[in-house]
Design a protein around this motif. Structure first.
Motif, short mmCIF file in Angstrom:
data_model
loop_
_atom_site.label_atom_id
_atom_site.label_comp_id
_atom_site.label_asym_id
_atom_site.label_seq_id
_atom_site.Cartn_x
_atom_site.Cartn_y
_atom_site.Cartn_z
N ASP B 28 0.84 -1.20 0.00
CA ASP B 28 0.00 0.00 0.00
C ASP B 28 0.88 1.25 0.00
O ASP B 28 0.57 2.23 -0.67
N ASP B 31 2.14 1.66 -3.43
CA ASP B 31 1.06 2.18 -4.28
C ASP B 31 0.84 3.68 -4.04
O ASP B 31 0.60 4.43 -4.98
N VAL B 50 -5.31 11.19 -1.95
CA VAL B 50 -4.63 10.02 -2.50
C VAL B 50 -4.34 9.01 -1.39
O VAL B 50 -4.66 7.82 -1.50
N LYS B 52 -5.73 8.72 1.49
CA LYS B 52 -6.96 8.17 2.06
C LYS B 52 -7.50 7.05 1.18
O LYS B 52 -7.90 6.00 1.68
N THR B 53 -7.48 7.25 -0.12
CA THR B 53 -7.98 6.22 -1.04
C THR B 53 -7.15 4.94 -0.93
O THR B 53 -7.70 3.85 -0.99
N ILE B 54 -5.84 5.10 -0.79
CA ILE B 54 -4.97 3.92 -0.81
C ILE B 54 -4.93 3.23 0.55
O ILE B 54 -5.02 2.02 0.64
N VAL B 56 -6.88 3.65 3.46
CA VAL B 56 -8.07 3.34 4.26
C VAL B 56 -8.97 2.35 3.51
O VAL B 56 -9.30 2.57 2.36
N LYS B 57 -9.32 1.25 4.19
CA LYS B 57 -10.12 0.23 3.53
C LYS B 57 -11.48 0.07 4.19
O LYS B 57 -12.24 -0.85 3.86
#
Lengths: 298, 388
Positions: B28, B31, B50, B52-54, B56-57
């Motif tokens: 992650d 990424d 960016v 947060k998108t990568i 946090v799931k």
């Protein structure tokens, strides 16, 4: 026509604008990164807030096929990859026998001609300049076993059919997975995806959506509808809070009826657009909409 | 923006998120850095979106990320101009201490069990802080509940099994008849498998059940999250539908929800009233596809008539009533408490609570109680003794 390699954030914004989808920065960026990093995008959120729509917009904007896999309880791997068309195989055997043409029959009946391709295999065998958009809708409805199978698929993008061999995707499909959070998804699946949560929109965004989707509607009425819906969402005793789709349903219903003004009795007529179960219906019947409207007018 | 500082920032936030329990893998981080490279001179807002998108799931982790981002961004990028590399390292060390202290505080075990467990009919509004508990309980109880649902299955699922009557199973017909050269001589049939059940769980969280709160929580979490048609209620002096506090939440989040939002922990017991509320207000949950599981010690001195009538109505509406009693774990236990006595006639399976964590015993008990050898089971014996 867009090219995935050179696609910019601005291009993506245009795609969403052309499709009349009001996407905020978070949505745009998540989709953009998912396309660039070639990772599936897991979208969670309240029902009716535009999760599925993102896949549709993407496929139409990129001019590629949308392959949809609707999940449900009991969904098995074979129903999502392939099945042999036994009926046609039997008929073919009979025809071949009648013509006494049985040489190489086994290979023939287990060829691609008799293969019923289900969504995952379709996504892998897709041919075209652009990879297809694979929408795995409402994954939370499927069993955990299916989720486990999906992990394997998403890691390799390949499928093995014993009679025909292994098929590997020439271009990795653009995968969008949606979930309504009716159950907790496994960590494995989450780890493999980028994540996006779409909640209820704020007032400005929702008004923009209504204006874009129902442009004929009077501006004052649009504002009233959005405000009323947001007030309903704030109520604690509403079981199924209205999403954007309910706002649009109400707006369209009011628009079709050519109403010039919104009042308490007219809202009660269209309650079916907002309330989706008997409890909510009876709760909303007791709400004093006239005071809500007069409050807005002030 | 200095790219070295950006790398330090990304790696630091990944590390702190891991520390806070958010699952961020090294891939992650890679990424995230790759993603940031798509943009020239990214702004603070862009970096935030960016990462947060990568990283946090889960929706629940958004809040942890937000607070950490703010804290770290200020520490790293604002200190940069003032003191350089050394200042950053110092501030990260200070931050380490703050985060470790926060984690220590939140994990403190402050459950006081120094009170006597006894029955009370009175309501006392109190919340319960559930301790850190291993997820293993959920896994074990899930196995047992699946077994229970399978043994007492009430409706057909989507999967097929071969049957004498039903739809023609083309696949098996085809394979069976291959030996006759493809001529259809034997038709194979299939029908949907009876392997599903709607589970309705009612847990007693009154004071007398307080010792079992942790196990009850695992059970409630499991029913809400691992079964498609599972509903969870809990009661002491009132009945509460807690499904929404548990569904779709992480184990930790669900625990927090129950600790914060349920105010009837350790209160008195009114089983009869709770069950009559279920019958009157939540009747849509009761149907012939439902297996109702009640977990209670049956220590209710309230009106036995209300309990009896409610149980009668429930038994009429649902397919099976299964009662798990923690007191039944004791060897000499007999269900003589008023609550238990009133409910006895309407229970299909009665088992000790600990059997929910022991698949083997549970299987034996269910088969025994549903088969003809009823005389062997505790329920039948008690009924007989009471009649005498």
């Amino acid at each position: 026509m867009y090219n995935l390699e050179s696609l910019s954030l601005e291009d993506l914004k245009n795609i969403f604008e052309q499709a009349k989808y009001v996407a905020d920065e978070n949505i745009l960026l998540s989709v953009f990164l998912s396309l660039k990093l070639k990772k599936p995008l897991l979208i969670e959120g309240e029902p009716g807030c535009g999760k599925t729509e993102i896949a549709k917009v993407l496929s139409s904007g990129l001019n590629t096929e949308l392959i949809r896999l609707q999940c449900y309880e009991g969904l098995t791997a074979s129903e999502t990859i392939y099945e042999w068309d036994y009926m046609r195989q039997l008929i073919e055997i009979k025809i071949k026998e009648a013509y006494k043409d049985t040489a190489n029959l086994e290979n023939y009946i287990f060829s691609e001609k008799f293969l019923l391709k289900r969504p995952l295999l379709k996504a892998i065998l897709h041919e075209g300049p652009m990879p297809p958009v694979l929408l795995i809708d409402e994954i939370d409805r499927a069993d955990e076993e299916f989720e486990g199978f999906l992990l394997e698929f998403l890691a390799e993008y390949q499928v093995t059919i014993p009679e025909l061999g292994t098929f590997k995707a020439k271009q990795e499909p653009l995968v969008i997975i949606t979930s309504n959070r009716t159950r907790e998804l496994g960590d494995g699946l989450r780890r493999r995806c980028l994540y996006l949560y779409i909640g209820y929109p704020n007032y400005e965004k929702e008004l923009k959506i209504v204006k874009l989707k129902v442009p004929q509607l009077n501006e004052k009425i649009s504002e009233q509808i959005v405000k009323i819906i947001s007030k309903i969402r704030e109520m604690d005793n509403i079981l199924k809070k209205p999403g954007i789709s309910e706002t649009l349903d109400l707006s369209r219903a009011v628009n079709v009826s050519n109403l010039k003004e919104l009042n308490s009795s007219t809202i009660l007529k269209y309650l079916g657009c907002i309330a989706k179960n008997p409890d909510d219906f009876s709760t909303l019947l007791k709400v004093d909409f006239s005071s809500l409207i007069s409050e807005q007018n002030k | 923006m200095n790219s070295n500082k950006l790398i330090v920032f990304v790696l630091s936030i990944a590390r702190y998120l891991r520390f806070k329990g958010v699952k961020v893998s090294p891939m992650d981080s890679v990424d995230a850095l790759r993603s940031l490279m798509f943009f020239e001179n990214p702004s603070r807002r862009l970096i935030y979106s960016v990462l947060k998108t990568i990283f946090v799931k889960r929706y629940e982790d958004y809040f942890i990320f937000d607070s950490l981002f703010q804290l770290l961004y200020n520490q790293i990028f604002n200190q940069q101009e003032e003191g350089g590399e050394e200042a950053i390292i110092q501030s990260l060390k200070a931050l380490d201490n703050i985060i470790i202290e926060q984690a220590m505080e939140s994990n403190q075990d402050n459950i006081n069990l120094g009170y006597k467990v006894m029955y009370s009919p009175y309501e006392s509004k109190s919340k319960r802080e559930l301790r850190i508990q291993e997820y293993k309980d959920v896994i074990y109880v899930r196995r047992s509940l699946r077994l229970l649902a399978k043994l007492l299955a009430t409706y057909k699922g989507l999967r097929y099994e071969s049957k004498r009557k039903g739809l023609i199973d083309m696949r098996r017909t085809y394979r069976k008849n291959l030996s006759y050269g493809g001529d259809i001589i034997t038709l194979m049939k299939k029908d949907r498998k009876l392997n599903k059940a709607k589970i309705l769980l009612i847990c007693d969280i009154s004071g007398s059940m307080d010792d079992h709160s942790e196990k009850l929580f695992a059970l409630m979490y499991c029913v809400a999250n691992k079964f498609h048609k599972g509903s969870t209620f809990c009661f002491s002096t009132r009945l509460l539908n807690v499904s929404d506090y548990l569904k779709g939440c992480t184990f930790e989040r669900a625990k927090e929800n129950l600790s914060e939002k349920i105010d009837i922990w350790k209160s008195g017991t009114r089983i009869g009233l709770a069950l009559s509320t279920l019958v009157n207000d939540y009747s849509k949950f009761l149907d012939q596809r439902t297996i109702m599981i009640i977990v209670s010690d049956g220590l209710d001195l309230g009106d036995a008539e209300i309990l009896k009538n409610s149980m009668k109505e429930i038994k009429r509406k649902v397919k099976y009533v299964v009662w798990f009693n923690p007191l039944a774990d004791e060897k000499d236990y007999r269900p003589y408490a008023i609550g238990m006595r009133a409910a006895l006639d309407y229970i299909d399976v009665f088992a000790p609570f600990s059997y929910l964590w022991n698949e083997k015993y549970l299987r034996k008990e269910i088969i025994k109680q549903l088969s003809n050898s009823k005389s062997k089971n505790i329920l039948f014996q008690a009924q007989k003794e009471l009649n005498v």
